[in-house]
Design a protein around this motif. Sequence first.
Motif, PDB file in Angstrom:
ATOM      1  N   ALA A  82       0.866  -1.177   0.000  1.00 29.52           N
ATOM      2  CA  ALA A  82       0.000   0.000   0.000  1.00 29.52           C
ATOM      3  C   ALA A  82       0.900   1.224   0.000  1.00 29.52           C
ATOM      4  CB  ALA A  82      -0.931  -0.009   1.215  1.00 29.52           C
ATOM      5  N   PRO A  83       1.385   1.627  -1.175  1.00 34.39           N
ATOM      6  CA  PRO A  83       2.389   2.700  -1.235  1.00 34.39           C
ATOM      7  C   PRO A  83       1.902   4.038  -0.721  1.00 34.39           C
ATOM      8  CG  PRO A  83       1.567   2.158  -3.435  1.00 34.39           C
ATOM      9  CD  PRO A  83       1.063   1.095  -2.509  1.00 34.39           C
ATOM     10  N   MET A  84       0.609   4.355  -0.906  1.00 33.70           N
ATOM     11  CA  MET A  84       0.123   5.648  -0.433  1.00 33.70           C
ATOM     12  C   MET A  84       0.159   5.722   1.088  1.00 33.70           C
ATOM     13  SD  MET A  84      -0.666   8.605  -1.307  1.00 33.70           S
ATOM     14  CE  MET A  84      -0.725   8.253  -3.066  1.00 33.70           C
ATOM     15  N   SER A  85      -0.184   4.637   1.755  1.00 36.71           N
ATOM     16  CA  SER A  85      -0.130   4.637   3.210  1.00 36.71           C
ATOM     17  C   SER A  85       1.310   4.678   3.709  1.00 36.71           C
ATOM     18  CB  SER A  85      -0.849   3.412   3.772  1.00 36.71           C
ATOM     19  OG  SER A  85      -2.231   3.578   3.644  1.00 36.71           O
ATOM     20  N   MET A  86       2.225   4.026   2.986  1.00 39.71           N
ATOM     21  CA  MET A  86       3.626   4.137   3.363  1.00 39.71           C
ATOM     22  C   MET A  86       4.114   5.570   3.163  1.00 39.71           C
ATOM     23  SD  MET A  86       6.177   2.636   4.691  1.00 39.71           S
ATOM     24  CE  MET A  86       5.644   0.927   4.628  1.00 39.71           C
ATOM     25  N   GLN A  87       3.622   6.227   2.122  1.00 39.48           N
ATOM     26  CA  GLN A  87       3.958   7.634   1.919  1.00 39.48           C
ATOM     27  C   GLN A  87       3.447   8.480   3.086  1.00 39.48           C
ATOM     28  OE1 GLN A  87       3.411   9.573  -1.981  1.00 39.48           O
ATOM     29  NE2 GLN A  87       2.179  11.131  -0.964  1.00 39.48           N
ATOM     30  N   TYR A  88       2.217   8.212   3.538  1.00 44.73           N
ATOM     31  CA  TYR A  88       1.666   8.956   4.667  1.00 44.73           C
ATOM     32  C   TYR A  88       2.510   8.729   5.916  1.00 44.73           C
ATOM     33  CZ  TYR A  88      -2.687  10.683   2.610  1.00 44.73           C
ATOM     34  OH  TYR A  88      -3.612  11.373   1.871  1.00 44.73           O
ATOM     35  N   MET A  89       2.891   7.463   6.161  1.00 43.50           N
ATOM     36  CA  MET A  89       3.674   7.155   7.347  1.00 43.50           C
ATOM     37  C   MET A  89       5.014   7.899   7.319  1.00 43.50           C
ATOM     38  SD  MET A  89       4.228   5.593  10.209  1.00 43.50           S
ATOM     39  CE  MET A  89       2.817   4.497  10.284  1.00 43.50           C
ATOM     40  N   LEU A  90       5.706   7.853   6.174  1.00 43.75           N
ATOM     41  CA  LEU A  90       7.003   8.515   6.067  1.00 43.75           C
ATOM     42  C   LEU A  90       6.850  10.036   6.109  1.00 43.75           C
ATOM     43  CD1 LEU A  90       8.576   6.195   3.355  1.00 43.75           C
ATOM     44  CD2 LEU A  90       9.292   6.384   5.745  1.00 43.75           C
ATOM     45  N   SER A  91       5.752  10.542   5.571  1.00 39.54           N
ATOM     46  CA  SER A  91       5.495  11.983   5.634  1.00 39.54           C
ATOM     47  C   SER A  91       5.322  12.431   7.077  1.00 39.54           C
ATOM     48  CB  SER A  91       4.243  12.330   4.830  1.00 39.54           C
ATOM     49  OG  SER A  91       4.382  11.994   3.466  1.00 39.54           O
ATOM     50  N   MET A  92       4.596  11.648   7.864  1.00 36.00           N
ATOM     51  CA  MET A  92       4.392  11.991   9.269  1.00 36.00           C
ATOM     52  C   MET A  92       5.726  12.003  10.012  1.00 36.00           C
ATOM     53  SD  MET A  92       0.930   9.702   9.735  1.00 36.00           S
ATOM     54  CE  MET A  92       0.774   9.884  11.512  1.00 36.00           C
TER      55      MET A  92
END
Length: 417
Positions: A82-92
């Motif tokens: 789930a790349p978008m959720s990984m993006q959200y996690m790394l963004s946070m």
Amino acid sequence: MNIMRKLTSMIALSVLLVSMASCSNDSNVTDQPGDVDLKPIPAAYSKVQQIPFAQQSNAFANRLFTVLAEQPANQGKNVCVAPMSMQYMLSMIANGAEESLQREIVAALGFENIGQLNADNLALHDKLAQDAAYVQVGLSNGMWLDQQRSYLPAFQSTMQNYYMADMQTAGFYDTKNHPSINAAIDAWAKEHTNGQIKTLPIDLNILTRLVSVSANYFDAKWASPFDPAVTKQQPFYNAKGQSANVMTMSQTLAANYYTDDVQQMVELPYGQGYFSMIVAMPKQPEQLDILIQHADWWRWHEQMTYGRAEVKLPRFAISSCQADVATMLDALNMPNVNEATYPYIATGTPLELSTIIHSVSIKVDENGTKAASAAGGKMDDLIAPYTPTLAFDHPFIFAIRENTTGAILFMGKVMQP
């Protein structure tokens, strides 16, 4: 690692769920999918586009998928990400990092600055509810900080305003509290995934000071459901050419598709057209890794023709859990993420990144599964004069996309349904 950094640790946990109903481990789905409304859903959105935000984030998505698929432990196995959720996690995480590390994470995600990244993440989040009648998408973030600490106001404000994060505290300092903390986090995950995730693989220890969880839920209906009465056992050939009978769905429908001597693909409409699933398969199973390495979902979409085609797609329920994503960040162009501290999250000693767990489950059946795009709409006058058969009967890959932006939410490879 110096003594100060040994005092505390941060567990960044990305827990992600994609499911129609219940999830199972890698196995073919043989049970009946339940009631299926075979009436097609009228399209409200039929123009697929890719905005700059999606172009940037999809490059990271392809890189993440390639890195995970290439891991030795994943060879010959089903993989879903789930790349978008990984993006959200790394963004946070980036919002709590020092400036140099923040720039590194933001650049690796394909963006220019943290402000743009936060704003674009929020804009996508707001779009996920636009087809709520047929597609339910949940992207929830939660944080639990040690009770002896406080969130820094700027960080807490960003998490709540851009990521709608549920900011809580817990007594990590006392290991006797860990069972109740685990239970509380499990209850949160269950609530935010419609009951699909009941427990999370969190290994709390005496150094834990923060747990961050990103949970995804996706439940959607095909725009043109498959008739369960037509589903039957058909052979599926693995990478070695060995066959096994699996429950295979089949229907003839108007859709975007492409086929040549090297590969074939189809884009299945979902809901009212705001989401879509693209399924791509090389004609030769040994070419799957090459297909993954050169995946360009937007170019493939542009190559497709809208017409009538017979699609044969196996039911599948797959899950994968990558517990060591933090060790792969170098390959994702973030070599310093594990070597730095994060001083702008909370009071006290700076936190250190300890673990990133990426767990995804996906189920596909006659009702639907993960997404769809009505790129062709109701343009019956463009239907081709012949009906090709697109049988996905050996290893293939898929991507689930939000169509007003083109952002990829989920990706996977199916080696064995």
